[in-house]
Design a protein around this motif. Structure first.
Motif, PDB file in Angstrom:
ATOM      1  N   LYS A 182      41.344  37.019  43.246  1.00  0.00           N
ATOM      2  CA  LYS A 182      40.198  37.629  42.578  1.00  0.00           C
ATOM      3  C   LYS A 182      40.727  38.483  41.433  1.00  0.00           C
ATOM      4  CE  LYS A 182      37.274  38.128  46.668  1.00  0.00           C
ATOM      5  NZ  LYS A 182      36.607  39.119  47.519  1.00  0.00           N
TER       6      LYS A 182
ATOM      7  N   ASP B 258      39.958  41.419  40.594  1.00  0.00           N
ATOM      8  CA  ASP B 258      40.217  42.817  40.951  1.00  0.00           C
ATOM      9  C   ASP B 258      41.616  43.009  41.549  1.00  0.00           C
ATOM     10  OD1 ASP B 258      40.011  42.828  44.004  1.00  0.00           O
ATOM     11  OD2 ASP B 258      38.017  42.097  43.505  1.00  0.00           O
TER      12      ASP B 258
ATOM     13  N   GLU C 164      37.137  44.306  51.414  1.00  0.00           N
ATOM     14  CA  GLU C 164      37.704  42.982  51.143  1.00  0.00           C
ATOM     15  C   GLU C 164      36.615  41.974  50.774  1.00  0.00           C
ATOM     16  OE1 GLU C 164      40.277  41.555  54.213  1.00  0.00           O
ATOM     17  OE2 GLU C 164      41.301  43.468  54.391  1.00  0.00           O
ATOM     18  N   ASN C 165      35.390  42.261  51.172  1.00  0.00           N
ATOM     19  CA  ASN C 165      34.301  41.291  50.985  1.00  0.00           C
ATOM     20  C   ASN C 165      33.598  41.408  49.635  1.00  0.00           C
ATOM     21  OD1 ASN C 165      33.234  43.773  51.619  1.00  0.00           O
ATOM     22  ND2 ASN C 165      31.614  42.973  52.918  1.00  0.00           N
ATOM     23  N   ARG C 166      34.025  42.376  48.808  1.00  0.00           N
ATOM     24  CA  ARG C 166      33.417  42.537  47.492  1.00  0.00           C
ATOM     25  C   ARG C 166      34.407  43.232  46.572  1.00  0.00           C
ATOM     26  NH1 ARG C 166      32.448  47.859  46.952  1.00  0.00           N
ATOM     27  NH2 ARG C 166      31.931  49.070  48.777  1.00  0.00           N
ATOM     28  N   THR C 167      34.118  43.166  45.289  1.00  0.00           N
ATOM     29  CA  THR C 167      34.947  43.861  44.308  1.00  0.00           C
ATOM     30  C   THR C 167      34.753  45.365  44.485  1.00  0.00           C
ATOM     31  OG1 THR C 167      34.725  42.039  42.754  1.00  0.00           O
ATOM     32  CG2 THR C 167      35.339  44.187  41.832  1.00  0.00           C
TER      33      THR C 167
ATOM     34  N   THR D 295      34.168  49.168  43.846  1.00  0.00           N
ATOM     35  CA  THR D 295      33.429  49.885  42.806  1.00  0.00           C
ATOM     36  C   THR D 295      34.227  51.104  42.348  1.00  0.00           C
ATOM     37  OG1 THR D 295      32.330  51.315  44.393  1.00  0.00           O
ATOM     38  CG2 THR D 295      31.231  49.218  43.876  1.00  0.00           C
TER      39      THR D 295
END
Length: 159
Positions: free
Chosen positions: A46, A48, A78-81, A83
């Motif tokens: 990813k 990020d 781990e399940n999203r970028t 913030t």
């Protein structure tokens, strides 16, 4: 090529981050970064991951062990970028530790040329700063550099 939008190949991640591919593979084995595998077993990261690699490089540069870096990175989702709030939260975890390191570096810079309380009494200033090795009663080693006033007993609040 089995690449999703916003993903990087290991070569692209290496080029963008300035980190050798072998180091990225090492970081992955250590659980510091994650990749997915394509149907051809190629790594995809990813975007990020660039920020994670940057954090790893900066932490290494100031001497923070990879085990501490791994503990901090585990606090990121781990399940999203992550913030901005996620990054602020983990940066706060290191605030006391970084303050402690800065204090020690300032002490080393400012006091190492003088008596550091090691007990040697070989410098002419030691007789003034630590007469008759009075600091020995507070413990072994360079007492003036290892026991700064105000150092927190457990500097890392998050790990």
């Amino acid at each position: 090529m089995d690449i999703e939008p916003g993903e990087l190949t290991v070569g692209q991640l290496s080029q963008r981050s300035g980190v050798a591919i072998s180091a990225l593979h090492f970081y992955e084995r250590q659980g510091l970064v994650l990749s997915r595998r394509t149907s051809g077993n190629q790594r995809r990261y990813k975007r990020d991951t660039l920020r994670r690699v940057a954090l790893i490089r900066i932490a290494q540069r100031v001497g923070i062990p990879l085990s501490e870096v791994a503990a901090i990175l585990k606090l990121l989702p781990e399940n999203r970028t992550p913030t901005r709030a996620d990054w602020e939260r983990i940066s706060e975890c290191w605030q006391a530790e970084l303050d402690r390191r800065i204090l020690h570096l300032e002490q080393l810079r400012d006091d190492f040329k003088d008596c550091i309380g090691c007990g040697c009494l070989s410098l002419d200033r030691c007789a003034l700063a630590n007469p008759l090795d009075t600091l020995a009663a507070t413990g072994p080693g360079p007492r003036r550099l290892t026991t700064p006033t105000g150092t927190p007993s457990h500097p890392n609040r998050c790990a």
